[in-house]
Design an enzyme around this catalytic site. Structure first.
Site, short mmCIF file in Angstrom:
data_model
loop_
_atom_site.label_atom_id
_atom_site.label_comp_id
_atom_site.label_asym_id
_atom_site.label_seq_id
_atom_site.Cartn_x
_atom_site.Cartn_y
_atom_site.Cartn_z
N SER A 185 0.80 -1.22 0.00
CA SER A 185 0.00 0.00 0.00
C SER A 185 0.84 1.27 0.00
O SER A 185 0.35 2.32 -0.43
CB SER A 185 -0.94 0.00 1.20
OG SER A 185 -0.20 -0.06 2.41
N HIS A 213 -5.71 -3.81 -1.39
CA HIS A 213 -5.51 -2.75 -2.39
C HIS A 213 -5.63 -3.29 -3.81
O HIS A 213 -4.94 -2.81 -4.72
CB HIS A 213 -4.16 -2.07 -2.18
CG HIS A 213 -4.17 -1.10 -1.04
ND1 HIS A 213 -4.74 0.14 -1.12
CD2 HIS A 213 -3.74 -1.22 0.22
CE1 HIS A 213 -4.63 0.77 0.04
NE2 HIS A 213 -4.03 -0.04 0.88
N LYS A 242 -12.39 -0.44 1.36
CA LYS A 242 -11.68 0.29 0.29
C LYS A 242 -12.57 0.30 -0.97
O LYS A 242 -13.61 0.92 -0.96
CB LYS A 242 -10.29 -0.30 0.09
CG LYS A 242 -9.41 0.05 1.31
CD LYS A 242 -8.02 -0.51 1.31
CE LYS A 242 -7.28 0.03 2.53
NZ LYS A 242 -6.53 -0.99 3.25
C1 PLP Z 1 -6.31 -1.32 4.69
C2 PLP Z 1 -5.57 -2.59 4.86
C3 PLP Z 1 -5.88 -3.47 5.89
C4 PLP Z 1 -6.87 -3.14 6.96
O1 PLP Z 1 -8.17 -3.18 6.47
P1 PLP Z 1 -9.36 -2.70 7.42
O2 PLP Z 1 -10.54 -3.43 6.89
O3 PLP Z 1 -9.44 -1.22 7.29
O4 PLP Z 1 -8.99 -3.11 8.81
C5 PLP Z 1 -5.23 -4.69 5.94
N1 PLP Z 1 -4.30 -5.01 5.01
C6 PLP Z 1 -3.96 -4.18 4.02
C7 PLP Z 1 -2.91 -4.57 3.02
C8 PLP Z 1 -4.57 -2.94 3.92
O5 PLP Z 1 -4.23 -2.09 2.95
#
Ligand code: PLP
Length: 396
Positions: A185, A213, A242
């Site tokens: 990310s 992502h 996301k």
């Molecule tokens: C955003 C993200 C998370 C966390 O996700 P949430 O549902 O907001 O807890 C976990 N792993 C990766 C790679 C992320 O980018």
């Protein structure tokens, strides 16, 4: 006295963070999340949400959330196994599994919890986890909570991965699980899944990919990095927070016994509330939208290509790639903060990322594309970046 000393110690720590220029400040948004947001009474262009397909304020998801609330209520006031499972929870798990081509899926309150609860039930002290060095904090924490032996390989370095797998085998590991983000990310780099899958086969290891992502906008139908590369992985984790609407919620998808055992043993699942109906109903609608959203994916890719080319042309240092995460490197934390402030003054909302989120000296403005950004939006942002870059001393 003890309390005063403790609080004084915390105040010192905070002053140290501030002195290093590492304080993160939160700005309050007064509008829905979108390409245009209202911040402090000003309209701004938003380039830092994980809102890749622009679904976070989509009227179809809002309607689906409302009708799920009307039909299923507001909250569950229960964990899943006591009285927190509704028909729509199972429907969403089946829908996610079908979408991701897995046997089944299990919902968590967040992907942080999905990753936090994944490793401990599946692997014992006889087993090994081989983990990419840049994996998300939740994977790192999840591995720490488990008893499996830990091996780490340099990010994306499959020679090092091979060496670590060799070592795990030499150490007598029973089962080996390779864990990686599908896309990293902070950098927007893809994990080299074809080579990882080949090494997994060679060493008799399993693969786990966190596709937060990627799911929704990478690969055919938005099925993520395995579909993008045309390789199979054993376990996928992901988020509803996301591209799939941006609310919250996480999941693990994988083989039936994996999901069944997590339902029995994963602690964040057993000891935390069921997702609210509004989120579940909207997520079901989001998957329908996403599966058919080739137009949005094409627009997102076109926006990312245009944005990268424009920034490179202006003389910024970018990390190479073609993911809609486009990091603009500034070096020092202070430069990232000054640049973010200069952009703020020009009506562009971005966030500077610096230690401990990225390594010291690798500070950056992480920009993220959204399918709903227009050419006019991007041209406006490019103007702002050129002038802010000169003011901040990031551009010559
Ligand atoms: C955003 C993200 C998370 C966390 O996700 P949430 O549902 O907001 O807890 C976990 N792993 C990766 C790679 C992320 O980018």
């Amino acid at each position: 006295m003890t309390r005063a000393a403790f609080l004084a110690h915390l105040t010192d720590t905070l002053a140290g963070i501030e002195a290093q220029g590492l304080t993160k400040r939160e700005r309050a948004i007064q509008s829905p999340q979108g390409t245009r947001i209202r911040v402090g009474g000003r309209d701004m262009l938003n380039l830092c949400a994980n809102n890749y397909l622009g679904l976070a304020d989509d009227p179809r998801l809002i309607a689906a959330a409302k009708s799920a609330m009307d039909a299923h209520g507001f909250g569950m006031a229960s964990v899943r196994f006591i009285c927190g499972t509704q028909d729509i929870h199972r429907a969403l798990e089946h829908r996610l599994a079908a979408f991701l081509r897995m046997d089944d899926a299990i919902l968590f309150a967040a992907c942080f919890d999905a990753n936090g609860g994944l490793f401990e039930p599946l692997l014992g002290p006889e087993d090994a986890v081989v983990s990419d060095a840049l994996n998300h904090a939740s994977i790192i924490d999840g591995i720490r909570l488990g008893k499996a032996r830990r091996y780490r390989y340099a990010s994306g370095d499959t020679d090092d991965l091979a060496a670590q797998l060799q070592q795990a085998r030499a150490d007598g590991a029973r089962h080996i699980l390779i864990a990686t983000d599908g896309v990293f990310s902070m950098d927007g780099h893809f994990a080299p899944l074809p080579r990882i899958a080949a090494l997994a086969a060679e060493f008799g290891a399993l693969t786990m990919v966190d596709d937060c992502h990627a799911t929704g906008f990478v690969g055919p139908q938005g099925r993520g990095t395995p579909a993008h590369f045309g390789v199979a992985v054993d376990i996928l984790t992901g988020t509803l927070g996301k591209a799939l609407g941006g609310a919250l919620g996480g999941y693990v998808a994988g083989p039936q016994p994996v999901i069944d055992l997590l339902r029995q043993r994963a602690r964040p699942y057993l000891f935390s509330n069921a997702l609210p109906p509004a989120v579940v109903g909207a997520a079901l609608a989001a998957i329908d939208i996403v599966e058919a959203a080739d137009d949005l994916r094409a627009q997102l890719a076109a926006n990312a290509a245009y944005w990268r080319a424009g920034l490179a042309d202006a003389g910024f240092t970018l990390l190479p790639g073609d993911h809609p995460i486009v990091p603009v490197m500034t070096g020092e934390a202070r430069a990232a903060q000054v640049m973010a402030a200069e952009l703020d003054a020009r009506g562009v909302y971005v966030a500077g990322f610096f230690y401990p989120v990225v390594p010291m000296g690798r500070a950056r403005i992480r920009t993220q594309m959204n399918a709903r950004l227009t050419r006019a939006d991007l041209d406006f942002a490019l103007d702002a970046f050129r002038s802010a870059g000169r003011s901040a001393g990031v551009l010559a």
